[in-house]
Design a protein around this motif. Sequence first.
Motif, short mmCIF file in Angstrom:
data_model
loop_
_atom_site.label_atom_id
_atom_site.label_comp_id
_atom_site.label_asym_id
_atom_site.label_seq_id
_atom_site.Cartn_x
_atom_site.Cartn_y
_atom_site.Cartn_z
N ASP A 297 0.83 -1.20 0.00
CA ASP A 297 0.00 0.00 0.00
C ASP A 297 0.86 1.25 0.00
OD1 ASP A 297 1.01 -0.13 2.53
OD2 ASP A 297 -0.91 -0.25 3.56
N ALA A 298 0.22 2.38 -0.27
CA ALA A 298 0.90 3.67 -0.30
C ALA A 298 -0.15 4.77 -0.22
CB ALA A 298 1.75 3.83 -1.56
N ILE A 299 0.30 5.97 0.11
CA ILE A 299 -0.57 7.14 0.17
C ILE A 299 -0.04 8.19 -0.80
CG2 ILE A 299 -1.40 9.05 1.60
CD1 ILE A 299 -1.37 7.18 3.97
N VAL A 300 -0.93 8.76 -1.60
CA VAL A 300 -0.57 9.84 -2.51
C VAL A 300 -1.39 11.08 -2.15
CG1 VAL A 300 0.07 8.31 -4.40
CG2 VAL A 300 -2.29 9.08 -4.22
N SER A 301 -0.83 12.25 -2.41
CA SER A 301 -1.54 13.48 -2.06
C SER A 301 -1.16 14.60 -3.02
CB SER A 301 -1.25 13.89 -0.61
OG SER A 301 0.13 14.14 -0.43
N ARG A 302 -2.05 15.58 -3.12
CA ARG A 302 -1.81 16.73 -3.99
C ARG A 302 -2.74 17.86 -3.58
NH1 ARG A 302 1.88 18.94 -7.72
NH2 ARG A 302 0.78 20.63 -8.77
N ARG A 303 -2.21 19.08 -3.47
CA ARG A 303 -3.03 20.25 -3.18
C ARG A 303 -3.85 20.60 -4.43
NH1 ARG A 303 -3.17 24.26 0.63
NH2 ARG A 303 -3.91 26.31 -0.04
N LEU A 304 -5.14 20.83 -4.25
CA LEU A 304 -6.04 21.11 -5.37
C LEU A 304 -6.05 22.61 -5.65
CD1 LEU A 304 -8.97 18.75 -4.34
CD2 LEU A 304 -7.12 18.30 -5.97
N GLU A 305 -5.70 22.98 -6.88
CA GLU A 305 -5.57 24.38 -7.23
C GLU A 305 -6.54 24.83 -8.32
OE1 GLU A 305 -1.53 24.43 -8.48
OE2 GLU A 305 -0.70 24.42 -6.44
N GLU A 306 -7.32 23.90 -8.88
CA GLU A 306 -8.24 24.23 -9.96
C GLU A 306 -9.65 23.80 -9.61
OE1 GLU A 306 -6.97 23.50 -14.07
OE2 GLU A 306 -5.11 22.68 -13.24
N VAL A 307 -10.61 24.56 -10.14
CA VAL A 307 -12.02 24.23 -9.97
C VAL A 307 -12.50 23.42 -11.18
CG1 VAL A 307 -14.35 25.20 -9.75
CG2 VAL A 307 -12.42 26.32 -8.63
N GLY A 308 -13.34 22.43 -10.94
CA GLY A 308 -13.88 21.65 -12.04
C GLY A 308 -13.65 20.16 -11.87
N PRO A 309 -13.93 19.39 -12.92
CA PRO A 309 -13.79 17.93 -12.83
C PRO A 309 -12.34 17.48 -12.75
CG PRO A 309 -14.35 18.60 -15.07
CD PRO A 309 -14.45 19.83 -14.23
N HIS A 310 -12.08 16.50 -11.90
CA HIS A 310 -10.76 15.90 -11.74
C HIS A 310 -10.89 14.38 -11.89
CE1 HIS A 310 -9.82 19.84 -10.17
NE2 HIS A 310 -8.57 19.50 -9.90
N ILE A 311 -9.81 13.74 -12.29
CA ILE A 311 -9.79 12.28 -12.43
C ILE A 311 -8.52 11.75 -11.77
CG2 ILE A 311 -9.81 10.31 -13.99
CD1 ILE A 311 -11.10 12.05 -16.09
N LEU A 312 -8.69 10.83 -10.84
CA LEU A 312 -7.55 10.11 -10.28
C LEU A 312 -7.37 8.83 -11.09
CD1 LEU A 312 -5.42 9.64 -8.07
CD2 LEU A 312 -7.18 8.49 -6.73
N ARG A 313 -6.21 8.70 -11.72
CA ARG A 313 -5.92 7.57 -12.59
C ARG A 313 -4.88 6.68 -11.91
NH1 ARG A 313 -7.14 9.62 -18.00
NH2 ARG A 313 -5.82 7.98 -18.88
N VAL A 314 -5.23 5.43 -11.70
CA VAL A 314 -4.33 4.48 -11.03
C VAL A 314 -4.12 3.29 -11.96
CG1 VAL A 314 -3.93 3.08 -8.99
CG2 VAL A 314 -5.26 5.19 -8.80
N GLU A 315 -2.85 2.92 -12.15
CA GLU A 315 -2.52 1.79 -13.01
C GLU A 315 -1.64 0.79 -12.25
OE1 GLU A 315 -0.45 0.69 -17.34
OE2 GLU A 315 -0.85 2.77 -16.79
N VAL A 316 -2.04 -0.46 -12.30
CA VAL A 316 -1.30 -1.54 -11.67
C VAL A 316 -0.80 -2.47 -12.77
CG1 VAL A 316 -1.44 -3.53 -10.12
CG2 VAL A 316 -2.62 -1.40 -9.53
N GLY A 317 0.50 -2.71 -12.83
CA GLY A 317 1.07 -3.62 -13.80
C GLY A 317 1.57 -4.88 -13.12
N TYR A 318 1.50 -6.01 -13.83
CA TYR A 318 2.02 -7.26 -13.30
C TYR A 318 2.37 -8.18 -14.47
CZ TYR A 318 -2.75 -8.99 -14.16
OH TYR A 318 -3.96 -9.32 -14.74
N ILE A 319 3.08 -9.28 -14.16
CA ILE A 319 3.54 -10.19 -15.21
C ILE A 319 2.83 -11.53 -15.05
CG2 ILE A 319 5.52 -11.43 -16.15
CD1 ILE A 319 7.28 -9.14 -15.22
N SER A 320 2.11 -11.95 -16.09
CA SER A 320 1.44 -13.25 -16.11
C SER A 320 1.26 -13.64 -17.57
CB SER A 320 0.09 -13.19 -15.40
OG SER A 320 -0.56 -14.44 -15.43
N ASN A 321 2.13 -14.52 -18.05
CA ASN A 321 2.13 -14.85 -19.48
C ASN A 321 2.29 -13.58 -20.32
OD1 ASN A 321 1.77 -17.64 -19.00
ND2 ASN A 321 -0.44 -17.34 -18.79
N GLY A 322 3.20 -12.72 -19.89
CA GLY A 322 3.41 -11.44 -20.55
C GLY A 322 3.04 -10.31 -19.61
#
Length: 223
Positions: A130-155
Amino acid sequence: FSQPIDSEGGRSQKRVASATPLAMDDIVPSATPTLKVMRLQAPQLGQPSAGALLSSTHLLSSTLLLPDSFGVIHVGETFSAYLGVLNSSLDMSVRGLTVSSQLQTPSRRIALPSRLDNTPCDINPGGGVDAIVSRRLEEVGPHILRVEVGYISNGSKSLRKFYRFNVTVPLNITETVTRSGEATCLVSIIVENVMEKQGAGGGALTISSVDFEPTAGLVAEKI
């Protein structure tokens, strides 16, 4: 106190298989990791709670109750999220795990560093990282948190999830300036709570301090 991230615009995930030639180690099968993402915020009294997240290693224990609602996020706040990757398999490891996250604002995409960046690792059966990420919000409007997990299984494969939320301005500040002589003017400041007008559910706000900073060459006095 943790709060689940609600994806108002929908939550999507994809598994992408790499087309590069496979090494012998890449052919070994791997368990599919499970990604859990929660927003971290201060506790609120009287909030209803939903179910609990379970893990055999108690990374997310049965005592962690999750509120039903996502909550309100304002510009100027520091957005913090907990990223947990679990291996629910009892007899197979997750191999070559990588985790990365980005925050997409109305104008740009920002990488969110964490201790899991660029460090491939394996997760034993029933384990997790696990881990914690953070960021100060400076803009008004829609935001998207994008998280990608990679792993190896038959490629090389990846699991991507997107969490959409909106950032609002809680206060409307207006000022009135009245001249009082040649070298003096009176400035009146009105601070209005506009959360209800924005459809953010209303609610009271506590202002801890207010400062008035005049431009260079002027001196301000409270009256």
